[in-house]
Design a protein around this motif. Structure first.
Motif, mmCIF file in Angstrom:
data_model
loop_
_atom_site.group_PDB
_atom_site.id
_atom_site.type_symbol
_atom_site.label_atom_id
_atom_site.label_comp_id
_atom_site.label_asym_id
_atom_site.label_seq_id
_atom_site.Cartn_x
_atom_site.Cartn_y
_atom_site.Cartn_z
ATOM 1 N N HIS A 120 0.843 -1.196 0.000
ATOM 2 C CA HIS A 120 0.000 0.000 0.000
ATOM 3 C C HIS A 120 0.883 1.254 0.000
ATOM 4 C CE1 HIS A 120 -3.695 -2.204 0.685
ATOM 5 N NE2 HIS A 120 -3.183 -2.794 1.744
ATOM 6 N N PRO A 121 0.813 2.100 -1.026
ATOM 7 C CA PRO A 121 1.639 3.309 -1.069
ATOM 8 C C PRO A 121 1.419 4.221 0.132
ATOM 9 C CG PRO A 121 0.573 2.933 -3.181
ATOM 10 C CD PRO A 121 -0.027 1.958 -2.232
ATOM 11 N N GLU A 122 0.156 4.331 0.606
ATOM 12 C CA GLU A 122 -0.117 5.233 1.715
ATOM 13 C C GLU A 122 0.534 4.757 3.012
ATOM 14 O OE1 GLU A 122 -4.163 3.124 0.875
ATOM 15 O OE2 GLU A 122 -2.204 3.365 -0.099
ATOM 16 N N VAL A 123 0.624 3.446 3.191
ATOM 17 C CA VAL A 123 1.307 2.903 4.371
ATOM 18 C C VAL A 123 2.798 3.205 4.297
ATOM 19 C CG1 VAL A 123 1.927 0.776 5.596
ATOM 20 C CG2 VAL A 123 -0.397 1.076 4.705
ATOM 21 N N LEU A 124 3.378 2.975 3.154
ATOM 22 C CA LEU A 124 4.806 3.199 2.981
ATOM 23 C C LEU A 124 5.160 4.682 3.139
ATOM 24 C CD1 LEU A 124 5.309 0.732 0.005
ATOM 25 C CD2 LEU A 124 6.084 0.416 2.365
ATOM 26 N N GLU A 125 4.283 5.564 2.669
ATOM 27 C CA GLU A 125 4.568 6.998 2.824
ATOM 28 C C GLU A 125 4.550 7.414 4.289
ATOM 29 O OE1 GLU A 125 3.617 11.310 0.916
ATOM 30 O OE2 GLU A 125 2.298 9.645 0.378
ATOM 31 N N GLN A 126 3.567 6.948 5.046
ATOM 32 C CA GLN A 126 3.513 7.292 6.469
ATOM 33 C C GLN A 126 4.734 6.735 7.208
ATOM 34 O OE1 GLN A 126 1.394 9.357 8.015
ATOM 35 N NE2 GLN A 126 0.518 9.739 5.980
ATOM 36 N N CYS A 127 5.169 5.552 6.815
ATOM 37 C CA CYS A 127 6.348 4.974 7.453
ATOM 38 C C CYS A 127 7.623 5.716 7.047
ATOM 39 C CB CYS A 127 6.453 3.496 7.114
ATOM 40 S SG CYS A 127 5.195 2.489 7.944
ATOM 41 N N ALA A 128 7.673 6.205 5.827
ATOM 42 C CA ALA A 128 8.822 7.012 5.407
ATOM 43 C C ALA A 128 8.898 8.295 6.221
ATOM 44 C CB ALA A 128 8.730 7.322 3.913
ATOM 45 N N ARG A 129 7.753 8.899 6.479
ATOM 46 C CA ARG A 129 7.735 10.092 7.335
ATOM 47 C C ARG A 129 8.230 9.778 8.741
ATOM 48 N NH1 ARG A 129 1.750 12.589 5.739
ATOM 49 N NH2 ARG A 129 2.331 13.316 3.645
ATOM 50 N N ALA A 130 7.978 8.536 9.177
ATOM 51 C CA ALA A 130 8.397 8.121 10.514
ATOM 52 C C ALA A 130 9.861 7.705 10.564
ATOM 53 C CB ALA A 130 7.515 6.969 11.001
ATOM 54 N N GLY A 131 10.506 7.585 9.397
ATOM 55 C CA GLY A 131 11.930 7.275 9.381
ATOM 56 C C GLY A 131 12.328 6.027 8.628
ATOM 57 N N ALA A 132 11.390 5.288 8.018
ATOM 58 C CA ALA A 132 11.741 4.101 7.235
ATOM 59 C C ALA A 132 12.549 4.522 6.007
ATOM 60 C CB ALA A 132 10.490 3.348 6.804
ATOM 61 N N ARG A 133 13.578 3.744 5.694
ATOM 62 C CA ARG A 133 14.450 4.065 4.562
ATOM 63 C C ARG A 133 14.419 3.010 3.468
ATOM 64 N NH1 ARG A 133 13.454 8.077 5.815
ATOM 65 N NH2 ARG A 133 14.658 9.727 6.832
ATOM 66 N N VAL A 134 13.620 1.939 3.670
ATOM 67 C CA VAL A 134 13.484 0.892 2.659
ATOM 68 C C VAL A 134 12.025 0.478 2.585
ATOM 69 C CG1 VAL A 134 14.242 -1.383 1.880
ATOM 70 C CG2 VAL A 134 15.807 0.045 3.210
ATOM 71 N N PHE A 135 11.527 0.287 1.355
ATOM 72 C CA PHE A 135 10.180 -0.235 1.132
ATOM 73 C C PHE A 135 10.309 -1.657 0.600
ATOM 74 C CE2 PHE A 135 8.705 4.308 -0.204
ATOM 75 C CZ PHE A 135 8.800 4.733 1.114
ATOM 76 N N ASN A 136 9.744 -2.625 1.309
ATOM 77 C CA ASN A 136 9.701 -4.011 0.842
ATOM 78 C C ASN A 136 8.366 -4.191 0.122
ATOM 79 O OD1 ASN A 136 9.982 -6.713 0.400
ATOM 80 N ND2 ASN A 136 10.343 -7.269 2.532
ATOM 81 N N LEU A 137 8.403 -4.038 -1.184
ATOM 82 C CA LEU A 137 7.193 -3.929 -1.993
ATOM 83 C C LEU A 137 6.711 -5.316 -2.412
ATOM 84 C CD1 LEU A 137 5.152 -2.093 -3.346
ATOM 85 C CD2 LEU A 137 6.750 -1.811 -5.255
ATOM 86 N N THR A 138 5.709 -5.835 -1.709
ATOM 87 C CA THR A 138 5.219 -7.200 -1.929
ATOM 88 C C THR A 138 4.021 -7.235 -2.868
ATOM 89 O OG1 THR A 138 3.953 -6.988 0.114
ATOM 90 C CG2 THR A 138 6.093 -8.079 0.254
ATOM 91 N N GLY A 139 4.105 -6.474 -3.928
ATOM 92 C CA GLY A 139 3.043 -6.429 -4.930
ATOM 93 C C GLY A 139 3.253 -5.215 -5.813
ATOM 94 N N MET A 140 3.136 -5.389 -7.116
ATOM 95 C CA MET A 140 3.437 -4.306 -8.057
ATOM 96 C C MET A 140 2.187 -3.591 -8.554
ATOM 97 S SD MET A 140 6.609 -4.397 -7.886
ATOM 98 C CE MET A 140 7.294 -5.555 -6.689
ATOM 99 N N ARG A 141 1.044 -3.858 -7.933
ATOM 100 C CA ARG A 141 -0.214 -3.238 -8.356
ATOM 101 C C ARG A 141 -0.109 -1.721 -8.380
ATOM 102 N NH1 ARG A 141 -4.680 -4.456 -4.198
ATOM 103 N NH2 ARG A 141 -3.507 -2.855 -3.076
ATOM 104 N N ASP A 142 0.501 -1.128 -7.345
ATOM 105 C CA ASP A 142 0.617 0.330 -7.237
ATOM 106 C C ASP A 142 2.080 0.756 -7.266
ATOM 107 O OD1 ASP A 142 -2.221 0.784 -6.905
ATOM 108 O OD2 ASP A 142 -2.007 -0.061 -4.900
ATOM 109 N N ALA A 143 2.893 0.052 -8.067
ATOM 110 C CA ALA A 143 4.331 0.318 -8.081
ATOM 111 C C ALA A 143 4.657 1.757 -8.454
ATOM 112 C CB ALA A 143 5.020 -0.650 -9.040
ATOM 113 N N ASP A 144 3.940 2.327 -9.423
ATOM 114 C CA ASP A 144 4.235 3.700 -9.833
ATOM 115 C C ASP A 144 4.078 4.671 -8.670
ATOM 116 O OD1 ASP A 144 4.769 2.832 -12.368
ATOM 117 O OD2 ASP A 144 2.851 3.454 -13.228
ATOM 118 N N ALA A 145 3.016 4.521 -7.899
ATOM 119 C CA ALA A 145 2.796 5.393 -6.752
ATOM 120 C C ALA A 145 3.870 5.191 -5.690
ATOM 121 C CB ALA A 145 1.411 5.145 -6.155
#
Length: 297
Positions: A120-145
């Motif tokens: 979920h792009p929205e989950v990854l964005e909130q976690c990036a704001r919290a300090g996450a530096r890597v996204f483990n993308l387990t699905g390419m449905r919303d890869a562009d976002a």
């Protein structure tokens, strides 16, 4: 039987791939050099995950485990709020965010490199704001976002090979005669797409951690995993680090030896050329890698 006869055959056919460089890159404050394997420790916030040693029921327990994993030798920790098991509970993006953010914030403040597993792009964005530096993308449905978010936060992205739009959509796995050729084609397209959106800090994950219906047969599944590990060096031509998940293989090792599976597969992953190894057993696998590094030609 996996032996030097099989390895000699592989090198005769594909040994030129070993000459391709895999440049390092920086994640947060950490410079990654891929001349040696790096370990990624696992934190499961979902109680559906059956590897009980990695399940954390509270943020405090997750933060404590994350610090221990880093102390044991993990380069970064990977945190997920929804298990990839086929019958696991599906959590909404809001639920995932609420579970993940407090843990990410604390571990990022402690100086650890944090990876978050989600599609979920929205989950990854909130976690990036919290300090996450890597996204483990387990699905390419919303890869562009996801790539757009990663570019804004200068985050690394683990690109997973998956036959389905997300990990929750997989059914049967279609095996090709040469799966590495399939992986190379798949990742070239994804890496080009990521690069067009300003994302270059990518890992390539052959997707060994997903539960396809027709790979429940232990002999077929383990055979495919073995082949993937010993062929990892062929993916060096992509110029990106290979990220492999160590399997549990309970059918092969039995309940009484189940925690021996990941250290065993770590040997094959390291010898086959995997640069980043995800494991529930960081301390055990770290010991295995140290033993391998004692060899001097």
């Amino acid at each position: 039987m996996l032996d030097f006869v099989r390895i000699r055959q592989l090198l005769a056919e594909h040994g030129a791939a070993l000459d391709h460089p895999v440049p390092g890159f920086r994640l947060g404050e950490v410079d990654l050099d891929f001349s040696r394997p790096h370990l990624v420790g696992v934190i499961n916030l979902s109680t559906d995950s059956w590897y009980r040693e990695s399940v954390c029921r509270t943020p405090a327990a997750a933060i404590d485990r994350g610090r221990r994993l880093l102390a044991d030798g993990a380069t970064f920790v990977d945190i997920g709020a929804e298990s990839t098991l086929p019958d696991a509970r599906v959590r909404t993006p809001e639920e995932q965010t609420d579970m993940l953010v407090p843990v990410v914030e604390s571990l990022a403040r402690a100086g650890g490199v944090v990876s978050v597993e989600s599609y979920h792009p929205e989950v990854l964005e909130q976690c990036a704001r919290a300090g996450a530096r890597v996204f483990n993308l387990t699905g390419m449905r919303d890869a562009d976002a996801v790539f757009e978010v990663a570019a804004r936060y200068d985050a690394g992205v683990i690109l997973c090979y998956i036959q389905g739009s997300t990990v929750r959509d997989v059914t049967d796995f279609e095996l090709r005669d040469d799966m590495v050729a399939e992986l190379l084609e798949y990742f070239r397209e994804l890496l080009e797409k990521a690069s067009r959106r300003g994302v270059t800090k990518c890992f390539v994950d052959p997707g060994l951690g997903f539960y396809y219906r027709n790979l429940q047969d232990s002999a077929l599944r383990v055979r495919y995993q073995l082949e993937t590990f010993i062929n990892a060096f062929r993916m060096r031509e992509l110029g990106k680090p290979v990220f492999n998940v160590l399997p549990h293989a309970p059918e092969a090792f039995g309940a009484e030896h189940r925690r021996a599976a990941e250290p065993f597969f770590a040997v094959l992953a390291a010898m086959g050329g995997t640069q980043v190894i995800r494991t529930h057993e960081v301390d055990r696998v770290q010991a295995v890698l140290k033993a391998l590094q004692m060899h001097r030609p």
